[in-house]
Design a protein around this motif. Sequence first.
Motif, PDB file in Angstrom:
ATOM      1  N   GLN A  62       0.839  -1.197   0.000  1.00 40.09           N
ATOM      2  CA  GLN A  62       0.000   0.000   0.000  1.00 40.09           C
ATOM      3  C   GLN A  62       0.875   1.248   0.000  1.00 40.09           C
ATOM      4  OE1 GLN A  62      -3.360  -0.288  -0.175  1.00 40.09           O
ATOM      5  NE2 GLN A  62      -3.266  -2.530  -0.012  1.00 40.09           N
ATOM      6  N   GLY A  63       1.525   1.521  -1.111  1.00 41.13           N
ATOM      7  CA  GLY A  63       2.358   2.712  -1.192  1.00 41.13           C
ATOM      8  C   GLY A  63       3.720   2.512  -0.553  1.00 41.13           C
ATOM      9  N   GLU A  64       4.402   3.606  -0.282  1.00 35.28           N
ATOM     10  CA  GLU A  64       5.766   3.576   0.238  1.00 35.28           C
ATOM     11  C   GLU A  64       5.799   3.066   1.670  1.00 35.28           C
ATOM     12  OE1 GLU A  64       9.508   6.684   1.032  1.00 35.28           O
ATOM     13  OE2 GLU A  64       7.626   7.375   0.133  1.00 35.28           O
ATOM     14  N   ASP A  65       6.804   2.245   1.944  1.00 36.97           N
ATOM     15  CA  ASP A  65       7.008   1.732   3.303  1.00 36.97           C
ATOM     16  C   ASP A  65       7.864   2.733   4.064  1.00 36.97           C
ATOM     17  OD1 ASP A  65       7.661   0.398   5.623  1.00 36.97           O
ATOM     18  OD2 ASP A  65       8.037  -1.513   4.654  1.00 36.97           O
ATOM     19  N   PRO A 111      13.622  -2.181  -5.637  1.00 34.51           N
ATOM     20  CA  PRO A 111      12.244  -1.973  -6.094  1.00 34.51           C
ATOM     21  C   PRO A 111      11.280  -2.830  -5.281  1.00 34.51           C
ATOM     22  CG  PRO A 111      13.725  -2.317  -7.965  1.00 34.51           C
ATOM     23  CD  PRO A 111      14.516  -2.619  -6.737  1.00 34.51           C
ATOM     24  N   PRO A 112      10.267  -2.229  -4.666  1.00 39.21           N
ATOM     25  CA  PRO A 112       9.341  -3.024  -3.851  1.00 39.21           C
ATOM     26  C   PRO A 112       8.539  -3.986  -4.702  1.00 39.21           C
ATOM     27  CG  PRO A 112       8.564  -0.764  -4.081  1.00 39.21           C
ATOM     28  CD  PRO A 112       9.936  -0.801  -4.673  1.00 39.21           C
ATOM     29  N   ALA A 113       8.214  -5.131  -4.129  1.00 39.37           N
ATOM     30  CA  ALA A 113       7.413  -6.139  -4.809  1.00 39.37           C
ATOM     31  C   ALA A 113       5.928  -5.839  -4.611  1.00 39.37           C
ATOM     32  CB  ALA A 113       7.769  -7.525  -4.284  1.00 39.37           C
ATOM     33  N   ASP A 114       5.080  -6.691  -5.173  1.00 38.05           N
ATOM     34  CA  ASP A 114       3.642  -6.479  -5.055  1.00 38.05           C
ATOM     35  C   ASP A 114       3.161  -6.673  -3.625  1.00 38.05           C
ATOM     36  OD1 ASP A 114       3.497  -6.022  -7.801  1.00 38.05           O
ATOM     37  OD2 ASP A 114       3.129  -8.137  -8.241  1.00 38.05           O
ATOM     38  N   ALA A 127       3.256  -0.725  12.654  1.00 28.84           N
ATOM     39  CA  ALA A 127       3.095  -0.083  11.354  1.00 28.84           C
ATOM     40  C   ALA A 127       3.069   1.436  11.518  1.00 28.84           C
ATOM     41  CB  ALA A 127       1.820  -0.582  10.683  1.00 28.84           C
ATOM     42  N   HIS A 128       3.096   2.144  10.380  1.00 27.52           N
ATOM     43  CA  HIS A 128       3.235   3.598  10.392  1.00 27.52           C
ATOM     44  C   HIS A 128       2.191   4.277  11.275  1.00 27.52           C
ATOM     45  CE1 HIS A 128       3.976   7.665   9.189  1.00 27.52           C
ATOM     46  NE2 HIS A 128       2.844   7.768   8.525  1.00 27.52           N
ATOM     47  N   GLU A 129       0.968   3.921  11.128  1.00 27.64           N
ATOM     48  CA  GLU A 129      -0.090   4.517  11.946  1.00 27.64           C
ATOM     49  C   GLU A 129      -0.692   3.480  12.899  1.00 27.64           C
ATOM     50  OE1 GLU A 129      -2.871   6.440   9.371  1.00 27.64           O
ATOM     51  OE2 GLU A 129      -1.458   8.011   8.787  1.00 27.64           O
ATOM     52  N   LEU A 130       0.108   2.466  13.214  1.00 26.61           N
ATOM     53  CA  LEU A 130      -0.292   1.415  14.154  1.00 26.61           C
ATOM     54  C   LEU A 130      -1.596   0.747  13.727  1.00 26.61           C
ATOM     55  CD1 LEU A 130       0.611   3.108  17.574  1.00 26.61           C
ATOM     56  CD2 LEU A 130       2.023   1.622  16.143  1.00 26.61           C
TER      57      LEU A 130
END
Length: 481
Positions: free
Chosen positions: A99-102, A110-113, A203-206
């Motif tokens: 879901q977008g940038e980690d 390059p990020p995978a799917d 995670a970013h926003e828990l």
Amino acid sequence: MPSPFPPIADYAFLSDCHTGALIAPDGAVDWLCIPRFDSPSVFGSLLDRQAGSFRFGPFGINVPTQVAYEPGTNVLVTTWKTPSGWVVVRDALTMGTRQGEDTVTPHTRPPADDDADHMLVRTAVCLDGQVEIELVCEPIFDYGQVPATWSLSDGDDGVADATGGDQMFRLKTDLSLGIEGDRVRARHVLNAGDRAYCALSWAHELETPSGVDDADAQIAATVRFWRAWLARARVPDHRWREPIQRSALAIKGLTYMPTGATVAALTTSLPETPGGERNWDYRFTWIRDSTFTLQALHFLNLDWDAAELIQFVADLEQNTDGGLQIMYGIDGRRDLTESTRDELSGYAGAHPVRIGNGAFDQRQNDVFGAALDSILLHARRSQRLPRRLWPIVQTQAACATKIWQEPDQGIWEARGKPQQYVSSKLMCWVAMDRAAKLAAIGGDEGLRNTWQGTADEIRADILEHGVDDRGRRRPPYRTDA
């Protein structure tokens, strides 16, 4: 007295290719570092029984009926028989659609799917009868040094946030939580068909699952991820098929997806011998390991993963002489300065506990051969020599040419005076032999002849000084045996 530490072989391994967890047979998470393999632990009971753990399982029952992985995955399934019923617990470091940038562990590849959710999800379902399920979460941040400060969410007694130092995560469950000092706890009776869940999120926003259905869906997505990855592998159909698949899953599980690096092990300071002092931090990438890892990945037809690893090697910063270090951090950092945590008991009393690895700046002359063997293996598999790898070939060949006659620490990373090792000479020969072959691939006959000449010189020297005509070693070289 028997050790209170479970046998190392009895631990189960979870991974989301960013970090990993070890689950003890009693259902406790005894090792978890967030958000990366090399971060400080939040659950560290593997190294000290007072350094934090997280259990989700039947109350009062510590010996499961069966512990197994979901076939083809790094998802754990534990079946429990209690006096009053049966319950199954599933554990996963979950993977989902990217879901977008980690922003938690940024990618340089390059990020995978699919990518990590940065979440540990645990579910329970009562199969028969009734079972009292218990949740006990007692994190001790920074390798068992900082007890958690807990706060319950207003209006939801199933959500609690734990903080310690500069680390934080959220615990969410459909059970009612209560704070007991430095830990949170919940108990609930499940009847046949009832389900429950809990999840830790950094995670970013828990973000956390919205409920038990969402938790089950996240574990199902993780199962699909691992099976889809394994489906790309070419695994022979014979009696060793399952161990080969399990080994492949372990390699992938020890890969740090953001950079393509592989860690030598998930842990630090597990002893080489019971109660010993040779307890090293292995959460780093060794160049010599790359050849064997690449070989395994290519043999299994997992060329994408092999390419990610070789690109990590291509990104590494070299020493002032152009040589590669023997090991690097999973983000490519060079400084792996070692320290000890003397307040921790160590696994079954094996002391000291080390963070970092003091061998990072040793001279180990085999590194040049390991690097060039990896590059040749990859070039032959891909049928081309990538332009960005050629400078590495030149610098490693130059270093091997310069130092092959000098003593070093050897492959066992002895921390004493440098010695002459046959294995180091042999790997310098490998470096020059592979360099000559790579020069031939690149069409540079001049360098091919020069490097092959050096390889022949090293070979002759080994045969004269390293072994006698019956294959036995003789002075002045030592073997690593």
